[in-house]
Design an enzyme around this catalytic site. Sequence first.
Site, mmCIF file in Angstrom:
data_model
loop_
_atom_site.group_PDB
_atom_site.id
_atom_site.type_symbol
_atom_site.label_atom_id
_atom_site.label_comp_id
_atom_site.label_asym_id
_atom_site.label_seq_id
_atom_site.Cartn_x
_atom_site.Cartn_y
_atom_site.Cartn_z
ATOM 1 N N ARG A 152 0.815 -1.219 0.000
ATOM 2 C CA ARG A 152 0.000 0.000 0.000
ATOM 3 C C ARG A 152 0.850 1.271 0.000
ATOM 4 N NH1 ARG A 152 -2.987 -0.688 4.652
ATOM 5 N NH2 ARG A 152 -1.671 0.800 5.739
ATOM 6 N N TYR A 198 -15.253 20.719 -11.788
ATOM 7 C CA TYR A 198 -15.694 19.371 -12.165
ATOM 8 C C TYR A 198 -16.835 18.969 -11.223
ATOM 9 C CZ TYR A 198 -15.214 14.264 -12.631
ATOM 10 O OH TYR A 198 -15.442 12.922 -12.820
ATOM 11 N N ASP A 250 -6.830 22.128 -10.637
ATOM 12 C CA ASP A 250 -7.103 20.927 -11.434
ATOM 13 C C ASP A 250 -6.581 21.180 -12.843
ATOM 14 O OD1 ASP A 250 -8.200 18.921 -13.061
ATOM 15 O OD2 ASP A 250 -9.920 18.648 -11.722
ATOM 16 N N LYS A 295 -7.576 10.608 -17.810
ATOM 17 C CA LYS A 295 -7.820 11.308 -19.069
ATOM 18 C C LYS A 295 -6.577 11.251 -19.969
ATOM 19 C CE LYS A 295 -11.767 12.156 -17.140
ATOM 20 N NZ LYS A 295 -12.064 13.311 -16.318
HETATM 21 C C1 LIG Z 1 -12.537 13.258 -14.935
HETATM 22 C C2 LIG Z 1 -12.091 14.407 -14.150
HETATM 23 C C3 LIG Z 1 -11.786 14.285 -12.797
HETATM 24 C C4 LIG Z 1 -11.989 12.994 -12.049
HETATM 25 O O1 LIG Z 1 -11.197 11.946 -12.526
HETATM 26 P P1 LIG Z 1 -11.649 10.422 -12.288
HETATM 27 O O2 LIG Z 1 -10.404 9.660 -12.566
HETATM 28 O O3 LIG Z 1 -12.762 10.149 -13.243
HETATM 29 O O4 LIG Z 1 -12.071 10.296 -10.859
HETATM 30 C C5 LIG Z 1 -11.343 15.390 -12.133
HETATM 31 N N1 LIG Z 1 -11.201 16.581 -12.741
HETATM 32 C C6 LIG Z 1 -11.476 16.740 -14.046
HETATM 33 C C7 LIG Z 1 -11.296 18.066 -14.670
HETATM 34 C C8 LIG Z 1 -11.944 15.670 -14.784
HETATM 35 O O5 LIG Z 1 -12.255 15.843 -16.067
#
Ligand SMILES: *Cc1c(COP(=O)(O)O)cnc(C)c1O
Length: 395
Positions: free
Chosen positions: A56, A109, A181, A206
């Site tokens: 972990r 988000y 972010d 992403k």
């Molecule tokens: C998809 C996304 C997230 C969250 O990511 P996950 O891996 O789906 O939890 C956070 N911020 C933005 C801008 C996103 O597009």
Amino acid sequence: MRKRATRLAHAGNRPFETHGVINPPVYHASTIAHGSLDDLRTRHASGDPRAVVYGRHGTPTSFAVEETVAELEGGAGAIAVSSGLAAISMAMMSQLRPGDHVLVTDSVYAPVRKLCEDVLTPLDIECEYYDPLVGAGIADLLRERTRMLYMESPGSHTFEIMDVPAIMKAIAGHDIVTLFDNTWATPLYFRPFDFGIDISIQAATKYLGGHSDLMMGIAVCNDATLGSVQRYRDLIGHCAAPDDLYLLQRGIRTLDVRLQRHQHNAMVLARWLEGRPEVIRVIHPALPSHPQHDLWKRDFSGASGLFSLMIEAAPETALAALLDHLELFLMGYSWGGYESLIIPYDINRHRSVRPLTDRGILLRIHAGLEDADDLIDDLERGFARFNEAKDQQRS
Ligand SMILES: *Cc1c(COP(=O)(O)O)cnc(C)c1O
């Protein structure tokens, strides 16, 4: 400092530690065996975040990914966890205490709003949404107990570009942790640490992963925040899965070339869509028509493949005629893979400060890696079906 394409190809890899194998091996591990009592005692007590003591707490596979992303973003260190949202909640909760006040961009988000409302608020952490275009006006929202400023630029679905330097200047001297972010721009097109931000979030699900087959989130921290986020990760029990880490590391190697195509295809589509009669406006920061285009040009070095457009209001049957029979564009959440996506969005359900005022249908497009001409073809036939369905409705 080496150029970014070069760093992208080599960051985090140490082939001669593993027989010359280029990619870091996948370590599947829970128990770690210790060779002696002395080893057992000293490895645990060392406090070295790269000590391999238990699955972990990390393995050479996770360390390689964390080192790579930290180097790309220019942070002091990175922490990989099982999703982007997990990275966000970890970053927030590691810094916040009951009684604290958090400023969150209204264009955040959307699941983060739920995190704020259903997790943080019951813990007596007050979340207040602010206008993403607030700029230096953020100073008026600061309170004695403001402990965190949460930014996301461009905004989710609506792509507002924040004036980050003006905001950072306005809060200078206050004891506030700043979180950004950076999923849309990736470390290649926006550099949060150059602006003095404390924690940069990548939903690695992403673009960093890039192939729609893994979930991962990474919090990249500066020196001031790294220790507390790492400690929180250990306390709360987050970790990331070995195979996903491997895929992520592999995906990152092609990020630069992939993004160039995503960027190109998105621009070709955006310009074409701007000329369509069904389109009220295209919302893409790299288009001169975008209201904060100048800010984007000043602070970003590129655009990725995700943007929105507003089309004229139409009956659901017409929208279905457009979307249901597309051959290349798939309908689905998430983005950043090689495939093109399109999704309608009722965004004002997720806005409390700056709603969209246009009367139309908001569509979000992710331009994949296909040939742009074929993508245009697909949309062109979609619009023909849309118009036909509208006409039928009328007659
Ligand atoms: C998809 C996304 C997230 C969250 O990511 P996950 O891996 O789906 O939890 C956070 N911020 C933005 C801008 C996103 O597009």
